[in-house]
Design a protein around this motif. Structure first.
Motif, PDB file in Angstrom:
ATOM      1  N   ALA A 161      -2.358  -1.663  -4.615  1.00 46.98           N
ATOM      2  CA  ALA A 161      -3.219  -1.612  -3.628  1.00 46.98           C
ATOM      3  C   ALA A 161      -2.710  -3.364  -3.509  1.00 46.98           C
ATOM      4  O   ALA A 161      -3.157  -4.433  -4.160  1.00 46.98           O
TER       5      ALA A 161
ATOM      6  N   CYS B 268      -7.726   4.292 -11.207  1.00 40.76           N
ATOM      7  CA  CYS B 268      -8.159   5.151 -10.226  1.00 40.76           C
ATOM      8  C   CYS B 268      -9.685   6.518 -11.066  1.00 40.76           C
ATOM      9  O   CYS B 268      -8.870   7.678 -11.669  1.00 40.76           O
TER      10      CYS B 268
ATOM     11  N   HIS C  47       0.659  -1.418  -0.066  1.00 38.82           N
ATOM     12  CA  HIS C  47       0.279  -0.118   0.057  1.00 38.82           C
ATOM     13  C   HIS C  47       1.023   1.076  -0.104  1.00 38.82           C
ATOM     14  O   HIS C  47       0.519   2.059  -0.467  1.00 38.82           O
TER      15      HIS C  47
ATOM     16  N   THR D 216      -7.274  -8.187  -1.161  1.00 46.09           N
ATOM     17  CA  THR D 216      -9.020  -7.602   0.407  1.00 46.09           C
ATOM     18  C   THR D 216      -9.336  -8.736   0.156  1.00 46.09           C
ATOM     19  O   THR D 216      -9.148  -9.561  -0.936  1.00 46.09           O
TER      20      THR D 216
ATOM     21  N   GLY E  24      -6.877   6.415  -1.246  1.00 46.87           N
ATOM     22  CA  GLY E  24      -8.677   5.772  -0.970  1.00 46.87           C
ATOM     23  C   GLY E  24      -9.952   5.504  -1.365  1.00 46.87           C
ATOM     24  O   GLY E  24     -10.699   4.663  -0.853  1.00 46.87           O
ATOM     25  N   SER E  25     -10.030   6.037  -2.614  1.00 46.48           N
ATOM     26  CA  SER E  25     -11.224   6.084  -3.245  1.00 46.48           C
ATOM     27  C   SER E  25     -11.939   4.617  -3.353  1.00 46.48           C
ATOM     28  O   SER E  25     -10.774   4.043  -4.072  1.00 46.48           O
ATOM     29  N   PRO E  26     -12.750   4.243  -3.626  1.00 45.62           N
ATOM     30  CA  PRO E  26     -13.144   2.730  -4.201  1.00 45.62           C
ATOM     31  C   PRO E  26     -13.952   2.380  -5.709  1.00 45.62           C
ATOM     32  O   PRO E  26     -14.618   1.183  -5.908  1.00 45.62           O
TER      33      PRO E  26
ATOM     34  N   HIS F  11      -2.907  -3.906  -8.800  1.00 44.03           N
ATOM     35  CA  HIS F  11      -3.527  -4.464  -7.484  1.00 44.03           C
ATOM     36  C   HIS F  11      -3.373  -6.461  -8.096  1.00 44.03           C
ATOM     37  O   HIS F  11      -3.060  -6.387  -8.548  1.00 44.03           O
TER      38      HIS F  11
ATOM     39  N   ARG G 236      -9.797   0.064  -3.680  1.00 49.40           N
ATOM     40  CA  ARG G 236      -9.716   1.110  -3.430  1.00 49.40           C
ATOM     41  C   ARG G 236      -7.886   1.280  -3.421  1.00 49.40           C
ATOM     42  O   ARG G 236      -6.968   0.342  -3.625  1.00 49.40           O
ATOM     43  N   CYS G 237      -8.390   2.668  -4.201  1.00 53.64           N
ATOM     44  CA  CYS G 237      -6.839   3.483  -5.095  1.00 53.64           C
ATOM     45  C   CYS G 237      -6.340   3.534  -3.749  1.00 53.64           C
ATOM     46  O   CYS G 237      -6.587   3.906  -2.634  1.00 53.64           O
TER      47      CYS G 237
ATOM     48  N   THR H 284     -13.358   2.932  -8.932  1.00 55.14           N
ATOM     49  CA  THR H 284     -11.595   2.285  -9.556  1.00 55.14           C
ATOM     50  C   THR H 284     -12.418   1.454 -10.406  1.00 55.14           C
ATOM     51  O   THR H 284     -13.100   0.894 -10.626  1.00 55.14           O
TER      52      THR H 284
END
Length: 168
Positions: A111, A155, A106, A114, A134-136, A164, A129-130, A138
């Motif tokens: 990323a 993103c 991170h 998860t 932190g934005s989802p 990722h 999430r970026c 993407t």
């Protein structure tokens, strides 16, 4: 007079583990092979060090480089007889990656994986999430990124592309 080995077997094993664990992944050099969970076992027996690794997948092009780097590191640390073994079973999974490894990814702008690998149906990732903002919000641009174990994302909030590390 009896000479005492300054590095009894247990101390030699701990020392050899620390040396091998510090070897960096050639594809993602922010991670060590211990962070990735690739380093599976290490034994020291009568001066011979046997290291067992499980590559992230059977065709991983970094495997030979990792083996060479382990031999070089252990030899430089004073272990003259080093054998690196590759095992493919059980297959490597991102579940073996340490929390420290995920945090390093991170911080490096990748990323981290998860969730956990599923034993049944393949899970669908709803959002990644970026690692920059932190934005989802993407989207996946390419299923394979800079390496086969990563996908390329973008993103929509900050417009930055990022890798990722896929769950597997």
């Amino acid at each position: 007079m009896t000479l005492i080995d300054p590095l009894p077997t247990m101390d030699a094993t701990l020392h050899a583990w620390a040396v091998a664990a510090a070897v960096r992944d050639p594809e993602v050099p922010v991670l060590t092979i211990e962070d990735l969970g690739v380093l599976r076992d290490l034994e020291v027996d009568d001066g011979r060090v046997t290291v067992t690794i499980t590559p992230t997948y059977s065709g991983c092009p970094a495997t030979n480089a990792i083996c060479d780097d382990i031999v070089i590191a252990l030899t430089a640390a004073g272990f003259d007889d080093v054998d690196v073994r590759i095992t493919l079973a059980p297959a490597w999974t991102t579940d073996w990656m340490s929390a420290a490894g995920a945090a390093k990814l991170h911080e490096f702008g990748i990323a981290p994986p998860t969730g956990r690998r599923a034993a049944g149906p393949i899970p669908v990732t709803l959002a990644v999430r970026c690692p920059q903002c932190g934005s989802p919000d993407t989207r996946e641009i390419a299923r394979f990124g800079s390496t086969a174990c990563k996908a390329l994302y973008e993103c929509r909030a900050c417009l930055e592309p990022f890798d990722h590390f896929k769950v597997h």
